[in-house]
Design a protein around this motif. Sequence first.
Motif, PDB file in Angstrom:
ATOM      1  N   TYR A  77       0.850  -1.177   0.000  1.00  0.00           N
ATOM      2  CA  TYR A  77       0.000   0.000   0.000  1.00  0.00           C
ATOM      3  C   TYR A  77       0.893   1.236   0.000  1.00  0.00           C
ATOM      4  O   TYR A  77       1.616   1.508   0.957  1.00  0.00           O
ATOM      5  CB  TYR A  77      -0.917   0.006   1.223  1.00  0.00           C
ATOM      6  CG  TYR A  77      -2.076   0.962   1.065  1.00  0.00           C
ATOM      7  CD1 TYR A  77      -3.153   0.640   0.246  1.00  0.00           C
ATOM      8  CD2 TYR A  77      -2.087   2.196   1.711  1.00  0.00           C
ATOM      9  CE1 TYR A  77      -4.215   1.518   0.086  1.00  0.00           C
ATOM     10  CE2 TYR A  77      -3.141   3.076   1.546  1.00  0.00           C
ATOM     11  CZ  TYR A  77      -4.203   2.731   0.733  1.00  0.00           C
ATOM     12  OH  TYR A  77      -5.260   3.599   0.553  1.00  0.00           O
ATOM     13  N   TYR A 107      -7.892   5.187  -9.340  1.00  0.00           N
ATOM     14  CA  TYR A 107      -8.626   5.423  -8.095  1.00  0.00           C
ATOM     15  C   TYR A 107      -7.633   5.510  -6.948  1.00  0.00           C
ATOM     16  O   TYR A 107      -6.694   4.722  -6.871  1.00  0.00           O
ATOM     17  CB  TYR A 107      -9.594   4.254  -7.857  1.00  0.00           C
ATOM     18  CG  TYR A 107     -10.211   4.261  -6.486  1.00  0.00           C
ATOM     19  CD1 TYR A 107     -11.316   5.058  -6.208  1.00  0.00           C
ATOM     20  CD2 TYR A 107      -9.688   3.475  -5.457  1.00  0.00           C
ATOM     21  CE1 TYR A 107     -11.879   5.076  -4.939  1.00  0.00           C
ATOM     22  CE2 TYR A 107     -10.241   3.487  -4.192  1.00  0.00           C
ATOM     23  CZ  TYR A 107     -11.330   4.298  -3.935  1.00  0.00           C
ATOM     24  OH  TYR A 107     -11.886   4.316  -2.682  1.00  0.00           O
ATOM     25  N   GLY A 126      -7.451   5.566  -2.756  1.00  0.00           N
ATOM     26  CA  GLY A 126      -8.117   5.415  -1.467  1.00  0.00           C
ATOM     27  C   GLY A 126      -7.502   6.339  -0.440  1.00  0.00           C
ATOM     28  O   GLY A 126      -6.787   7.284  -0.786  1.00  0.00           O
ATOM     29  N   ALA A 127      -7.806   6.075   0.811  1.00  0.00           N
ATOM     30  CA  ALA A 127      -7.280   6.904   1.889  1.00  0.00           C
ATOM     31  C   ALA A 127      -5.762   6.999   1.767  1.00  0.00           C
ATOM     32  O   ALA A 127      -5.093   6.037   1.406  1.00  0.00           O
ATOM     33  CB  ALA A 127      -7.655   6.300   3.238  1.00  0.00           C
ATOM     34  N   SER A 129      -5.122  -0.245  -3.582  1.00  0.00           N
ATOM     35  CA  SER A 129      -5.968  -1.300  -3.052  1.00  0.00           C
ATOM     36  C   SER A 129      -5.049  -2.415  -2.583  1.00  0.00           C
ATOM     37  O   SER A 129      -3.928  -2.561  -3.071  1.00  0.00           O
ATOM     38  CB  SER A 129      -6.880  -1.800  -4.176  1.00  0.00           C
ATOM     39  OG  SER A 129      -7.583  -2.946  -3.780  1.00  0.00           O
ATOM     40  N   GLU A 130      -5.476  -3.176  -1.602  1.00  0.00           N
ATOM     41  CA  GLU A 130      -4.779  -4.412  -1.265  1.00  0.00           C
ATOM     42  C   GLU A 130      -5.741  -5.579  -1.469  1.00  0.00           C
ATOM     43  O   GLU A 130      -5.868  -6.469  -0.627  1.00  0.00           O
ATOM     44  CB  GLU A 130      -4.211  -4.363   0.158  1.00  0.00           C
ATOM     45  CG  GLU A 130      -2.899  -3.606   0.243  1.00  0.00           C
ATOM     46  CD  GLU A 130      -1.814  -4.191  -0.671  1.00  0.00           C
ATOM     47  OE1 GLU A 130      -1.757  -5.415  -0.813  1.00  0.00           O
ATOM     48  OE2 GLU A 130      -1.039  -3.387  -1.232  1.00  0.00           O
ATOM     49  N   PHE A 131      -6.385  -5.554  -2.612  1.00  0.00           N
ATOM     50  CA  PHE A 131      -7.423  -6.546  -2.930  1.00  0.00           C
ATOM     51  C   PHE A 131      -6.891  -7.981  -2.838  1.00  0.00           C
ATOM     52  O   PHE A 131      -7.620  -8.896  -2.504  1.00  0.00           O
ATOM     53  CB  PHE A 131      -7.952  -6.269  -4.335  1.00  0.00           C
ATOM     54  CG  PHE A 131      -9.122  -7.115  -4.712  1.00  0.00           C
ATOM     55  CD1 PHE A 131     -10.345  -6.953  -4.075  1.00  0.00           C
ATOM     56  CD2 PHE A 131      -9.019  -8.080  -5.710  1.00  0.00           C
ATOM     57  CE1 PHE A 131     -11.438  -7.741  -4.427  1.00  0.00           C
ATOM     58  CE2 PHE A 131     -10.107  -8.865  -6.066  1.00  0.00           C
ATOM     59  CZ  PHE A 131     -11.323  -8.691  -5.422  1.00  0.00           C
ATOM     60  N   VAL A 139      -7.742  -9.634   0.342  1.00  0.00           N
ATOM     61  CA  VAL A 139      -9.115  -9.958   0.766  1.00  0.00           C
ATOM     62  C   VAL A 139      -9.119 -11.435   1.135  1.00  0.00           C
ATOM     63  O   VAL A 139      -8.603 -12.272   0.395  1.00  0.00           O
ATOM     64  CB  VAL A 139     -10.119  -9.706  -0.390  1.00  0.00           C
ATOM     65  CG1 VAL A 139     -11.422 -10.458  -0.168  1.00  0.00           C
ATOM     66  CG2 VAL A 139     -10.388  -8.211  -0.524  1.00  0.00           C
ATOM     67  N   ASP A 193     -16.403  -9.231   8.258  1.00  0.00           N
ATOM     68  CA  ASP A 193     -15.778  -9.674   7.009  1.00  0.00           C
ATOM     69  C   ASP A 193     -16.143  -8.738   5.857  1.00  0.00           C
ATOM     70  O   ASP A 193     -15.310  -8.444   4.997  1.00  0.00           O
ATOM     71  CB  ASP A 193     -16.249 -11.099   6.663  1.00  0.00           C
ATOM     72  CG  ASP A 193     -15.495 -12.153   7.473  1.00  0.00           C
ATOM     73  OD1 ASP A 193     -14.656 -11.785   8.307  1.00  0.00           O
ATOM     74  OD2 ASP A 193     -15.751 -13.345   7.264  1.00  0.00           O
ATOM     75  N   ILE A 229     -13.635  -6.533   3.533  1.00  0.00           N
ATOM     76  CA  ILE A 229     -13.531  -6.530   2.069  1.00  0.00           C
ATOM     77  C   ILE A 229     -13.515  -5.092   1.538  1.00  0.00           C
ATOM     78  O   ILE A 229     -12.725  -4.755   0.650  1.00  0.00           O
ATOM     79  CB  ILE A 229     -14.692  -7.338   1.443  1.00  0.00           C
ATOM     80  CG1 ILE A 229     -14.497  -8.823   1.737  1.00  0.00           C
ATOM     81  CG2 ILE A 229     -14.772  -7.092  -0.061  1.00  0.00           C
ATOM     82  CD1 ILE A 229     -15.617  -9.696   1.191  1.00  0.00           C
ATOM     83  N   LEU A 230     -14.381  -4.253   2.104  1.00  0.00           N
ATOM     84  CA  LEU A 230     -14.400  -2.850   1.658  1.00  0.00           C
ATOM     85  C   LEU A 230     -13.044  -2.183   1.892  1.00  0.00           C
ATOM     86  O   LEU A 230     -12.532  -1.460   1.035  1.00  0.00           O
ATOM     87  CB  LEU A 230     -15.500  -2.069   2.382  1.00  0.00           C
ATOM     88  CG  LEU A 230     -16.932  -2.430   1.975  1.00  0.00           C
ATOM     89  CD1 LEU A 230     -17.934  -1.663   2.816  1.00  0.00           C
ATOM     90  CD2 LEU A 230     -17.150  -2.130   0.488  1.00  0.00           C
ATOM     91  N   GLN A 241     -10.040  -3.640   2.258  1.00  0.00           N
ATOM     92  CA  GLN A 241      -8.971  -4.191   1.431  1.00  0.00           C
ATOM     93  C   GLN A 241      -9.147  -3.831  -0.040  1.00  0.00           C
ATOM     94  O   GLN A 241      -8.177  -3.773  -0.786  1.00  0.00           O
ATOM     95  CB  GLN A 241      -8.938  -5.716   1.581  1.00  0.00           C
ATOM     96  CG  GLN A 241      -8.678  -6.220   2.985  1.00  0.00           C
ATOM     97  CD  GLN A 241      -7.250  -6.051   3.428  1.00  0.00           C
ATOM     98  OE1 GLN A 241      -6.973  -5.482   4.470  1.00  0.00           O
ATOM     99  NE2 GLN A 241      -6.331  -6.516   2.622  1.00  0.00           N
ATOM    100  N   THR A 242     -10.387  -3.614  -0.463  1.00  0.00           N
ATOM    101  CA  THR A 242     -10.641  -3.339  -1.877  1.00  0.00           C
ATOM    102  C   THR A 242     -10.561  -1.851  -2.201  1.00  0.00           C
ATOM    103  O   THR A 242      -9.952  -1.457  -3.194  1.00  0.00           O
ATOM    104  CB  THR A 242     -12.040  -3.863  -2.276  1.00  0.00           C
ATOM    105  OG1 THR A 242     -12.149  -5.217  -1.880  1.00  0.00           O
ATOM    106  CG2 THR A 242     -12.266  -3.727  -3.774  1.00  0.00           C
ATOM    107  N   LEU A 243     -11.184  -1.026  -1.349  1.00  0.00           N
ATOM    108  CA  LEU A 243     -11.358   0.384  -1.694  1.00  0.00           C
ATOM    109  C   LEU A 243     -10.617   1.347  -0.772  1.00  0.00           C
ATOM    110  O   LEU A 243     -10.453   2.509  -1.084  1.00  0.00           O
ATOM    111  CB  LEU A 243     -12.854   0.749  -1.651  1.00  0.00           C
ATOM    112  CG  LEU A 243     -13.721   0.096  -2.706  1.00  0.00           C
ATOM    113  CD1 LEU A 243     -15.187   0.336  -2.397  1.00  0.00           C
ATOM    114  CD2 LEU A 243     -13.376   0.675  -4.086  1.00  0.00           C
ATOM    115  N   GLU A 244     -10.215   0.841   0.373  1.00  0.00           N
ATOM    116  CA  GLU A 244      -9.546   1.674   1.381  1.00  0.00           C
ATOM    117  C   GLU A 244     -10.227   3.031   1.514  1.00  0.00           C
ATOM    118  O   GLU A 244      -9.606   4.098   1.277  1.00  0.00           O
ATOM    119  CB  GLU A 244      -8.077   1.848   0.996  1.00  0.00           C
ATOM    120  CG  GLU A 244      -7.210   2.383   2.120  1.00  0.00           C
ATOM    121  CD  GLU A 244      -7.150   1.486   3.345  1.00  0.00           C
ATOM    122  OE1 GLU A 244      -6.480   0.457   3.294  1.00  0.00           O
ATOM    123  OE2 GLU A 244      -7.801   1.821   4.364  1.00  0.00           O
ATOM    124  N   PRO A 245     -11.501   3.043   1.911  1.00  0.00           N
ATOM    125  CA  PRO A 245     -12.177   4.341   2.046  1.00  0.00           C
ATOM    126  C   PRO A 245     -11.703   5.080   3.301  1.00  0.00           C
ATOM    127  O   PRO A 245     -11.168   4.469   4.225  1.00  0.00           O
ATOM    128  CB  PRO A 245     -13.663   3.968   2.188  1.00  0.00           C
ATOM    129  CG  PRO A 245     -13.700   2.537   2.549  1.00  0.00           C
ATOM    130  CD  PRO A 245     -12.359   1.913   2.260  1.00  0.00           C
TER     131      PRO A 245
END
Lengths: 405, 405, 405, 405
Positions: free
Chosen positions: B157, B235, B237-238, B243-245, B248, D324, D328-329, D331-335
């Motif tokens: 990240y 995109y 993120g914070a 992303s660290e998809f 998941v 969980d 996922i949110l 790890q995927t989007l890091e809001p």
Amino acid sequence: MTAMPLIPLSPRETARRRLLDALRREGPMARVEIGQHLGMSPASVSELTASLLDEGILVAEETADQASGLIRGRPKTRLYFAETLGSVIGVWTGFNRIELRLVDSAGRNRASRHIERPLRNLGANELMDVLAETITAFAQGTGAHDVKAIGLACQGYVDTRDGIVAWSPVLGTRDLPLASGLGERLGLPVLMENDASAMAFAITQRNSDLRSGRTACLMVGDGVGLGFLIQGELYRGARFGGSEFGHVRLRRGGPQCRCGGRGCIEAYLADYALHRDAQLIDHRPAPTLLLPGEDAMESIVEQARAGDPALLNLFQAAGEVLGDAVGILIQTLEPDHIVLCGPGTRAMDLLRPSFEAALESQTIPELRALAAIHVVESSMDLLTEGVVIQALRELDLDLARLKAA
Amino acid sequence: MTAMPLIPLSPRETARRRLLDALRREGPMARVEIGQHLGMSPASVSELTASLLDEGILVAEETADQASGLIRGRPKTRLYFAETLGSVIGVWTGFNRIELRLVDSAGRNRASRHIERPLRNLGANELMDVLAETITAFAQGTGAHDVKAIGLACQGYVDTRDGIVAWSPVLGTRDLPLASGLGERLGLPVLMENDASAMAFAITQRNSDLRSGRTACLMVGDGVGLGFLIQGELYRGARFGGSEFGHVRLRRGGPQCRCGGRGCIEAYLADYALHRDAQLIDHRPAPTLLLPGEDAMESIVEQARAGDPALLNLFQAAGEVLGDAVGILIQTLEPDHIVLCGPGTRAMDLLRPSFEAALESQTIPELRALAAIHVVESSMDLLTEGVVIQALRELDLDLARLKAA
Amino acid sequence: MTAMPLIPLSPRETARRRLLDALRREGPMARVEIGQHLGMSPASVSELTASLLDEGILVAEETADQASGLIRGRPKTRLYFAETLGSVIGVWTGFNRIELRLVDSAGRNRASRHIERPLRNLGANELMDVLAETITAFAQGTGAHDVKAIGLACQGYVDTRDGIVAWSPVLGTRDLPLASGLGERLGLPVLMENDASAMAFAITQRNSDLRSGRTACLMVGDGVGLGFLIQGELYRGARFGGSEFGHVRLRRGGPQCRCGGRGCIEAYLADYALHRDAQLIDHRPAPTLLLPGEDAMESIVEQARAGDPALLNLFQAAGEVLGDAVGILIQTLEPDHIVLCGPGTRAMDLLRPSFEAALESQTIPELRALAAIHVVESSMDLLTEGVVIQALRELDLDLARLKAA
Amino acid sequence: MTAMPLIPLSPRETARRRLLDALRREGPMARVEIGQHLGMSPASVSELTASLLDEGILVAEETADQASGLIRGRPKTRLYFAETLGSVIGVWTGFNRIELRLVDSAGRNRASRHIERPLRNLGANELMDVLAETITAFAQGTGAHDVKAIGLACQGYVDTRDGIVAWSPVLGTRDLPLASGLGERLGLPVLMENDASAMAFAITQRNSDLRSGRTACLMVGDGVGLGFLIQGELYRGARFGGSEFGHVRLRRGGPQCRCGGRGCIEAYLADYALHRDAQLIDHRPAPTLLLPGEDAMESIVEQARAGDPALLNLFQAAGEVLGDAVGILIQTLEPDHIVLCGPGTRAMDLLRPSFEAALESQTIPELRALAAIHVVESSMDLLTEGVVIQALRELDLDLARLKAA
């Protein structure tokens, strides 16, 4: 012990057999104790033991009475097997690993050896040659000239009647006629057993409580296996084998198992699995011959105890799987006793919290309460002990027979 | 590129910037094509390009017109960047692995190098020293005297604004100020990007379709990562990361991941995971520095294609996870495009059946139909290409500015 | 049958017992067949049957010989139980459901009844009152004046020695002394059995192959249960109970089960589970008393067969669980026979594809090959049949005893 | 609002638009506050507001200054929308359930209604007829003669540009052109939104912090949905829809979901799922029209709080799934912000322990730390509020336009 003919015992031979069995199981006993154990009159016991002593099968040893107090007890005479009736060699074949043990007829350990060498990729004949040579070298190296039988504990599904390894995760071949193959090479009877069954047998031989009711021994170590006993007798499945409980798939999509499947109980709990995962976590060196030794495993356990979070997670996941596995045993078989055994119990303190939580969440409380759970710390030595006892008992059958005049 | 001051561009500078951007993206173009692309009059294009040619920023090359037929077309003059405006070095840091690439201002590859050495257990300063030395040695070895910037793609990240690796599975340290640390050591601006984002950027730069709507690029290779673009822009993120998809957790109790967790997408699909599991299946040798090379991976794929059932199962499980992962992207983000990329696509034929079955079972058909799935075979080279393009575009900004008279 | 005293049989009584047992199991036989079955001389058979006919325990029936061909065979005399030796009532208690059956001493079905009424929320005494009243009303309604014993099959873990339901998913109370409670209320001996064990017993009584080796009968219907037999004898776990295999948790986080847990085998396969899920799919009406009848289940099966994709998915998931469940049995117990039985087999055509795929993926091929899998279509009638046979056999013990002169 | 033509605003109109937007978002403001908010000079504000007051679009209200203390502040004049500019109706369609709300141009709630009736099995035209009649009856019943627009929030994937429900778990039809269908029937513009997006919009309108960076609002209630905003603007996926995050499959082989799949997030967390599972645990009555009301849900929560272990397990499992899902949110989007909202937050105390444990075990700590998690208790009212605000803002666009002289 494939070649032994089955001639029925006479009533007197049966009595001798029962007496020898009791001694094998309980250890040295005075005549009065033998009588109590077998429900026999003192006269019958005296008569039987007299001839067994006469034949040199039993010997007497004098020991001070253990009764404490001011008045010293009379010395007590205990009887046990002579140590000169021939010896047996117990062998365990694991993944690229062989354990050997020489035991005399009085059950005393005479020598033992640990060998690491590649086995997994050998063909059938090559493998049997290697094992026969290894056993022969061990016998010669220890000066054992009176070996009467071989007891062989194997990982995998073992046809115990015909001495065939139907399948094994640690051998490259299938339907391997190991008992006859070794028997021919060594000129000795070879008795075979699944290794978890062998350990279960050794453990229940030492504890009479575990020989009543149903006892499921879950062995965790090099692999994971189940030895299941009903009233002290090993349960036999189809083709006289035991169980491959370690390869029950607990989690679809779980980690790779060396059986080729994924998510097996073993793939979380076996030494190789814990070591593989620890390698990924902290990049520790790979083990020799792909199998971690006791030192390597101890080092993982110590680091986890010292608080390494990722290694703690490893044992947390393993304990959860152990709890789920025991839960399956309870829900399926409802045994009176569940014994956790094998070298893997070295980390029982790390496994316990998640083990207990998983067990609780997996089982119906009323059913869980019916099974007593025991932890028996036990090294791989118990594997060879199990087959050694079985081999000695087979030999005792010969001793029980009266010689034709 | 942390130290570049943000002075707003004048309208003329903005027009120059747009023209340079278009060339960078589309490659050499004739003036008429530039006009069409930018919606600019021929006169304006001529005026702009005349001064850019004059300043030595652009050069003209004559090519035969591609129009076929009897009548040969007039030679066409295409414009593109001069190759003498300075070069950039693209760097990728993986697990104990570094890829380097030298590219000139015309985007031509001048040299590249692949280095394996332990990085995982280095401390922050040590690591930055090693990287700085490696880059310096590469620059010297290739005779690059005009390096203007470094583009650095990292697993993990990445705070792309401040050039900090907040977390990485392949580095032992956290919150590593890599851009400033390298920048000071090298005396050059350093631009940083997550490696999957870098690859996504490179791929979408080459394909204008993927720059409209939402595009999710799932990179499978040394690890698994996601580069997500909205209308062609990455995109963020914070903390300006991606992303660290790949981490998941798809399956509770799944295989160990190198992030310390279990059951991550990566723990099934990454090269290291496939190789680890193949080792357990057939006892193939462990890889150097714990990471398998392309040859090692090809050998697994070939054996599976040849029909090895356990290796086929491996790809079957990996394909299922890939399908579930893409299903999560669809259900969460409903992108217009999903791109499967990275070296892991080498086994797409083996992954596809279970990938498609899992995708079908995981997603609502009406939603699945909205996303187009593309497979882009792509080596790790695209990682450095991504950061190189980004670095060149940053340098183009300087070129767009008018020199103070 | 808790109150029956255990006085050992004399050798002659033992011979009578064996003869009656053989008839109970095999049905009417000619004297020569009896002799073959028991390995008895014609003279011994004649002598034994003469006195049993004399005492009115057996009766003779003449049947045309089944030998086909032109020459008609001599009429053959077959012996079987008289139907006037008293009757037994077989009872099954399910979820808010009672099945009753009256059978005479010749094993002929005289009457049966199906009752739905709330049971789940009754206290212990209330429940026993209701059952006693129901049985009494059934006996009166069918004019049964010679009932000698009650056989009771229950869902749950049943202490078969003391006649106690230790735990049940369909009863609100725990440790319910049902045999003594009903026995006191009815003035009759009450024999109890877990319902899956009762069905397993009935099925293996009909098929001698299944009485050799180890046979695991997985009953799927109102719930899921396991009856496990070793050499034709029901396996007994701790406290003389059977198994609660249906509540093995197959999937963490799976669907809610009525035992309070999640992801139990039953929660996918039992009728209530399939109906609950079908309700959510197509909003079909909820069943009366929360339990779906056979019509309701047939309607789901028919719609799935007609191609409804969501209902097909339902059976796909259920079949997968069935395969995993059978896989656990194979890996744990390695039985010679696995019998899939109970009303749930109505959908075997829908379950089979995913059942077989799951079984294949869960088990080691060498071990899977050792177990023969049988599907026995069987309604809930077999539950009461099982306990009726057991009760008749208990009564036969009395008939075998010689009356004191 | 499908039919509104897009004519660009003049600079003056743009200023009016910004001013109206600020009032809509922040509520009544004094002129000086407006100036601060918009960065406008007092003169410009005065000039703009004078004409808006003149046109009857804004009205002034005098309020006592809130400054406390001995010296009473001067009365302050705040400006806001007149309430006479026309009203809008907000509608939410759930599973067999419709919520309606009438709001005037000053944003004041005038009336609301809750209706339960079967919708799930209606065809497209029938459904649109029913909705049109319901809205008309509501408007008439509340005496609303000046309705200017309808805002409609729907479960499912909504094409917000064309006003089409592409897919919905609560409607029996697909690709339903609801905006145009209702628009024709009602003669009014109809604006459509996914319901979770509508709630996310309403929540972020009330809290300016949530309008900076990336905000993921996870709505838990009748279903589970995600509204994702980037810098205060709703994220749009392919075909201008939102997300169907509630149907991400978290657990293969999990409970049945009403989308036809298994193991979706919704299948654990939605009201219908919790109620279905509670029914199986304690046989509580089935809900009317298959959907449980707020009272029914409150009763489950109360019983769990009172210590019922099986109901506690239910929330334990639901909390784990929530953790969980949030993992996922992250790890995927890091809001930057994650908002848990909707009626399901009523049980947040019961969900929290397992939610936090799951979140911790699923995410990388460094990444988890980047997202702030907020719990916003919010009833289904916020759904209609979201679409009402959107509709009012659309109408404000008309107000911003200067009338042709």
